[in-house]
Design an enzyme around this catalytic site. Sequence first.
Site, mmCIF file in Angstrom:
data_model
loop_
_atom_site.group_PDB
_atom_site.id
_atom_site.type_symbol
_atom_site.label_atom_id
_atom_site.label_comp_id
_atom_site.label_asym_id
_atom_site.label_seq_id
_atom_site.Cartn_x
_atom_site.Cartn_y
_atom_site.Cartn_z
ATOM 1 N N CYS A 104 0.828 -1.210 0.000
ATOM 2 C CA CYS A 104 0.000 0.000 0.000
ATOM 3 C C CYS A 104 0.862 1.259 0.000
ATOM 4 O O CYS A 104 0.511 2.259 -0.636
ATOM 5 C CB CYS A 104 -0.954 -0.011 1.187
ATOM 6 S SG CYS A 104 -2.180 -1.340 1.118
ATOM 7 N N ASP A 105 1.975 1.235 0.716
ATOM 8 C CA ASP A 105 2.929 2.343 0.637
ATOM 9 C C ASP A 105 3.414 2.517 -0.799
ATOM 10 O O ASP A 105 3.476 3.637 -1.322
ATOM 11 C CB ASP A 105 4.133 2.071 1.540
ATOM 12 C CG ASP A 105 3.921 2.543 2.967
ATOM 13 O OD1 ASP A 105 3.356 3.637 3.147
ATOM 14 O OD2 ASP A 105 4.324 1.831 3.893
#
Length: 392
Positions: free
Chosen positions: A164-165
Amino acid sequence: IKVLDVTNVLAGPFCAYQLALLGADVVKVESPDHGDLARQLGADPELSRKHMGASFLAQNAGKKSVTVNLKSEAGKRVFHRLAESADVLVENFRPGVMDRLGVGYSALRLLNPGLVYCALTGFGQDGPMRNAPAYDQIVQGLSGAMSITGDSESAPLRVGYPVCDSVGGMTAAFAIAAALVGRARTGEGRFIDVSMLDSSIATMGWVVSNYLVAGQKPVPMGNDNFTAAPSGTFRTGAGLLNISANKQEQFVALAKAIGREDLATDSRFAGREDRKRNRAALTAEIEQELAIKSAAECEALFNEIGIPAGRVVTVPDALGLPNVVHRKLLQTIEGSEGIGRPITVLRGGYIVSDCQVNLSPPPGLGQHTVDILTEAGYSATEIDDLKKAGDI
């Protein structure tokens, strides 16, 4: 394109790294005391002690580092001057922090109307979760991704790297590139609000669409592909093999290749939906035949006849794949400050003709402060005074 990278740890630095890979002049603005937290993170304790942690090295090659104290008035003035000549600013503070410091978009756009300002946060600049703390695993859970990772016994599971980062950073870089195209036409900058949660859900289009359009609630299916069968991970005599026989002709070719042409006419497996309903039985039949060969042998055989197949390998093995080596995805860099040995980093996953950027070493904390401030018009005496006061 000059980019001010006012980010920390992963999502923001990854965004600015993508811009550096495309040739942007990226200046990383860090606090004078400790800099980016990622400087202290990673699997090599000695590098972390030197504030050149392995996690920092992963996405900060090709950048310069300047230290500025954004809490002091003189430091703010330094930052304002840097922003006046910047094309892009990327930051990943919580919503409102940059504004409270006097260096947010509302202040900077007055100094530089053409500035493309990107704020990257966990949940966006507005909404009920805007102030909630966000780490990759938190977003993985809230996005629904964990609920469909693993199988019925092991789910939910987090994806094995900070996906997700990375997705948030890539989304931000994409939006920035688009805003720069727009600015070239209008001369006007933009404020870009990127949410890691939104970005992550946006990548889940197929499973989301199955729910929104077809009313099918996504479920964890382990290594099986929910769209087709046989499509997933299969055991061989030596190693695991991914097979994606998604088309009818690929399934027929697979049955023939393993000496089981009868599977293609078996009523349980004859049609696409038949195979999906009887997935477990089909897998058992295929694995029985694959047991006499290795994953490597099957990969070569199947690909030769047009059946997509590939071994399941480790990360070190993946980095050593002949195709990865041939495409020069890795770059080894000499002369990184404070490291004492060459380091190897990842480039971007693309090749642009006549535009291969050779990255400079990841910077030491504040390594380029004097050069950058001199370029901005500060005299040696002014720089020395700023240092003594702790403003840089």
